[in-house]
Design a protein around this motif. Structure first.
Motif, PDB file in Angstrom:
ATOM      1  N   TYR A  15       0.865  -1.187   0.000  1.00 23.03           N
ATOM      2  CA  TYR A  15       0.000   0.000   0.000  1.00 23.03           C
ATOM      3  C   TYR A  15       0.897   1.231   0.000  1.00 23.03           C
ATOM      4  CZ  TYR A  15      -4.171  -2.623   1.613  1.00 23.03           C
ATOM      5  OH  TYR A  15      -5.243  -3.478   1.736  1.00 23.03           O
ATOM      6  N   VAL A  17       0.789   5.173   0.792  1.00 28.37           N
ATOM      7  CA  VAL A  17      -0.069   6.172   1.452  1.00 28.37           C
ATOM      8  C   VAL A  17       0.714   7.476   1.554  1.00 28.37           C
ATOM      9  CG1 VAL A  17      -1.227   4.361   2.814  1.00 28.37           C
ATOM     10  CG2 VAL A  17       0.627   5.654   3.853  1.00 28.37           C
ATOM     11  N   LEU A  20       0.777   7.688   7.052  1.00 27.11           N
ATOM     12  CA  LEU A  20       0.036   6.702   7.831  1.00 27.11           C
ATOM     13  C   LEU A  20      -0.452   7.351   9.123  1.00 27.11           C
ATOM     14  CD1 LEU A  20      -0.897   3.794   8.318  1.00 27.11           C
ATOM     15  CD2 LEU A  20       1.364   3.270   9.211  1.00 27.11           C
ATOM     16  N   HIS A  21      -1.771   7.350   9.317  1.00 31.29           N
ATOM     17  CA  HIS A  21      -2.355   7.962  10.513  1.00 31.29           C
ATOM     18  C   HIS A  21      -2.648   6.862  11.519  1.00 31.29           C
ATOM     19  CE1 HIS A  21      -2.722  11.684   8.302  1.00 31.29           C
ATOM     20  NE2 HIS A  21      -3.340  11.031   7.337  1.00 31.29           N
ATOM     21  N   SER A  25      -8.014   6.874  10.192  1.00 30.02           N
ATOM     22  CA  SER A  25      -8.173   6.304   8.853  1.00 30.02           C
ATOM     23  C   SER A  25      -7.146   6.880   7.884  1.00 30.02           C
ATOM     24  CB  SER A  25      -9.576   6.601   8.315  1.00 30.02           C
ATOM     25  OG  SER A  25     -10.508   5.798   8.985  1.00 30.02           O
ATOM     26  N   THR A  26      -6.625   6.024   7.029  1.00 27.95           N
ATOM     27  CA  THR A  26      -5.658   6.421   6.010  1.00 27.95           C
ATOM     28  C   THR A  26      -6.155   5.928   4.659  1.00 27.95           C
ATOM     29  OG1 THR A  26      -3.853   6.152   7.604  1.00 27.95           O
ATOM     30  CG2 THR A  26      -3.253   6.223   5.268  1.00 27.95           C
ATOM     31  N   ARG A  27      -6.233   6.822   3.665  1.00 31.05           N
ATOM     32  CA  ARG A  27      -6.609   6.395   2.314  1.00 31.05           C
ATOM     33  C   ARG A  27      -5.385   5.803   1.629  1.00 31.05           C
ATOM     34  NH1 ARG A  27     -11.497   6.754   1.038  1.00 31.05           N
ATOM     35  NH2 ARG A  27     -12.707   8.100   2.382  1.00 31.05           N
ATOM     36  N   VAL A  28      -5.577   4.648   0.997  1.00 31.11           N
ATOM     37  CA  VAL A  28      -4.501   3.994   0.261  1.00 31.11           C
ATOM     38  C   VAL A  28      -4.496   4.567  -1.152  1.00 31.11           C
ATOM     39  CG1 VAL A  28      -3.693   1.782  -0.626  1.00 31.11           C
ATOM     40  CG2 VAL A  28      -4.701   1.920   1.669  1.00 31.11           C
ATOM     41  N   LEU A  29      -3.326   5.062  -1.605  1.00 34.14           N
ATOM     42  CA  LEU A  29      -3.239   5.682  -2.931  1.00 34.14           C
ATOM     43  C   LEU A  29      -3.110   4.627  -4.027  1.00 34.14           C
ATOM     44  CD1 LEU A  29      -0.791   8.585  -1.989  1.00 34.14           C
ATOM     45  CD2 LEU A  29      -3.286   8.645  -2.125  1.00 34.14           C
ATOM     46  N   VAL A  31      -2.405   0.108  -4.714  1.00 33.34           N
ATOM     47  CA  VAL A  31      -2.297  -1.250  -4.180  1.00 33.34           C
ATOM     48  C   VAL A  31      -1.533  -2.091  -5.189  1.00 33.34           C
ATOM     49  CG1 VAL A  31      -3.593  -3.275  -3.374  1.00 33.34           C
ATOM     50  CG2 VAL A  31      -4.603  -0.981  -3.143  1.00 33.34           C
ATOM     51  N   VAL A  93       3.032  -1.146   4.197  1.00 30.39           N
ATOM     52  CA  VAL A  93       2.455   0.194   4.042  1.00 30.39           C
ATOM     53  C   VAL A  93       3.604   1.182   3.879  1.00 30.39           C
ATOM     54  CG1 VAL A  93       0.921   1.924   5.044  1.00 30.39           C
ATOM     55  CG2 VAL A  93       0.546  -0.506   5.534  1.00 30.39           C
ATOM     56  N   ASP A  95       4.874   4.728   3.643  1.00 31.17           N
ATOM     57  CA  ASP A  95       4.463   6.076   4.056  1.00 31.17           C
ATOM     58  C   ASP A  95       5.371   7.066   3.326  1.00 31.17           C
ATOM     59  OD1 ASP A  95       4.516   8.522   5.495  1.00 31.17           O
ATOM     60  OD2 ASP A  95       3.799   7.531   7.312  1.00 31.17           O
TER      61      ASP A  95
ATOM     62  N   MET B 103      -7.115   2.406  10.416  1.00 30.65           N
ATOM     63  CA  MET B 103      -7.822   1.896   9.241  1.00 30.65           C
ATOM     64  C   MET B 103      -7.050   2.238   7.975  1.00 30.65           C
ATOM     65  SD  MET B 103     -10.885   0.572   9.962  1.00 30.65           S
ATOM     66  CE  MET B 103     -11.715   0.811   8.390  1.00 30.65           C
ATOM     67  N   LEU B 105      -7.760   2.241   3.952  1.00 33.74           N
ATOM     68  CA  LEU B 105      -8.892   2.160   3.033  1.00 33.74           C
ATOM     69  C   LEU B 105      -8.386   2.120   1.600  1.00 33.74           C
ATOM     70  CD1 LEU B 105     -10.922   4.985   4.799  1.00 33.74           C
ATOM     71  CD2 LEU B 105     -11.124   2.520   5.182  1.00 33.74           C
TER      72      LEU B 105
END
Lengths: 307, 307
Positions: A15, A17, A20-21, A25-29, A31, A93, A95, B103, B105
């Motif tokens: 992922y 991002v 990373l929060h 919630s973190t939106r994945v840019l 995949v 993930v 970041d 999370m 997403l």
């Protein structure tokens, strides 16, 4: 053909991002999904080198199907055995703001006794066509801790030399079956033997049954203790990049060397060059081909007495 | 039958970890997977209430197959439409040491024009058997921003009342199609209208086309502005737990009320009780049935002029 065994294969998901929060919630840019596991990485490198290879191991469920699809996409021949449980995933993930990667590692799928016996039979059927076998990585739950010892004995029965790349109990339990070559890294040497002196650790592993130990020391290259002598191989300079998969690239070169019976000095030079060239490539299992060609003749290989 | 529409369905994955190591590796202790998305949560609640329901929406790839398998496991009837791209996942990482959830997403799958038309046709075919329709959640990429307006007009053509639960542009673009009921929460009221006064925001949304607005105010209950009058419904006490899915539980009760033409005061009391009882249950789409029975008669519903 060089056979690689990945008992604890995973679907590696990456992922990207912005940041990373943690706790929110973190939106994945984006995949990306890829068949992962050390043996699979070794086969990818062999395939790119133009060496005939087959992937075996255990996969299950829809994740296992994704894993197989990705191997087919890479044109990697596979003889994987299907198990009932779902294969694991790893989620990396990345970041972008921190420039760091957080890894989430799912537990491996539970393997039943019948599935393990089915795998052993499949593996035994593949051995007669193999010039070398590579046994890589951790063992999934349910597989006996001496699994690698059984697989090593079957390989020896067919006269197939084996490279074993694992650590801890699975490594210690495999040594009585006398693997031709094991490739621990510096951390694995300490973790497996409890000894902080790498040379003492190497000698302990050889005394327990490993014929040759090639220890990877990161950017410092490789140290090999073999029945034919001791060598140290160093890259000409440090290569910046992603070290994940560098050990697998070294294992690919070592397996080719075992299969061909090439002299240690040339095998170690190639292993160091391939390992360094893999650091320059973004994904485990790939390498920078131009850098590999250039480094091959620049690796310094010499005998040593002390580290 | 109450039809629920989840255009941006997801496979919700929950990882339990001892502690999340940002920038390093974390072993996942357990993995749970569940079909997710607001409409699906509404159908779960309806199914548990004993109300006939069907799930529709868009799913694709092996993730879509996992999603379908999970609905089958829950015995939830589905009429999902298959798309070419892989359905998204959400990954919730529950950190036991910190007691918090992070999370991740994934972006939604891209939907083609043909797939959107195929969905619209399928939806139109389901409407004649529906007593009410629930349109929930965000729109995946590729679906027109006025998608909910089209779906509302089709429902109206069949005389089926619709609950719309979305926010921002998709909500504003849907209002001219005059939904019977919309259910924004306090944050969505502000985000969609730019107004900080909830009552002014509700009136703006009604002026733009919503017949009834039921706003959820978290632990403060619900505010309803309807053509028949204005009510405020409050739970007797605060319920501790997981608020994810509380809005979906309220929507389930509101949809049942619309389908049956029940009086607002009783519908709102049930919506508040179900919403609070869902906070007491660990997973979105489930509720504490004993607590629901108890709270139903304890919810205070009364008219209001000012908030």
């Amino acid at each position: 053909m060089i056979l690689t065994v990945t008992l604890n294969a995973a679907l590696d998901v990456t992922y990207r991002v912005a940041r990373l929060h943690q706790g929110a919630s973190t939106r994945v840019l984006s995949v990306a999904e890829r068949a992962g596991g050390k043996g699979i990485n070794v086969s990818r490198v062999l395939h790119t080198l133009g060496v005939d290879t087959t992937v075996t191991g255990l996969v299950g469920g829809l994740t296992g199907r994704s894993l197989r699809q990705d191997l087919a996409l890479a044109a990697l021949p596979e003889a994987l055995v299907t198990i009932g449980q779902e294969s694991r995933r790893t989620v990396a993930v990345f970041d972008e703001a921190a420039g760091e990667t957080s890894m989430l590692l799912e537990p491996g799928a539970q393997v039943t006794g019948d599935e393990w016996r089915a795998f052993t039979a499949r593996y035994a059927g593949l051995l007669p066509s193999a010039k070398a076998v590579v046994l890589s990585g951790s063992l999934p739950p349910g597989v006996p801790v001496d699994a690698y010892a059984s697989l090593l004995r079957l390989a020896r029965g067919c006269g197939v030399p084996a490279v074993l790349d694992t650590e801890g109990e699975p490594l210690l339990a495999a040594l009585p079956a006398r693997p031709a070559l094991i490739k621990p890294n510096a951390d694995e040497l300490v973790a497996t033997t409890g000894l902080t002196d790498p040379l003492a650790a190497i000698e302990q592993l050889r005394a327990r049954g490993a014929r040759t130990v090639v220890a990877s020391l990161g950017a410092e290259g490789l140290v090999a203790v073999t029945p034919e002598g001791r060598w140290r191989a160093r890259p000409p300079h440090r290569v910046a990049g992603n070290p994940t998969g560098a050990g697998d690239a070294a294992v690919a070169a070592l397996a080719v060397g075992l299969a061909n019976g090439a002299p240690w000095q040339s095998v170690l030079a190639r292993a160091v060059a391939l390992s360094a060239a893999s650091v320059a490539a973004p994904l485990a299992g790939s390498y920078d081909a131009v850098l590999y060609q250039r480094l091959r003749d620049q690796v310094a290989v010499g005998p040593f007495t002390q580290l």
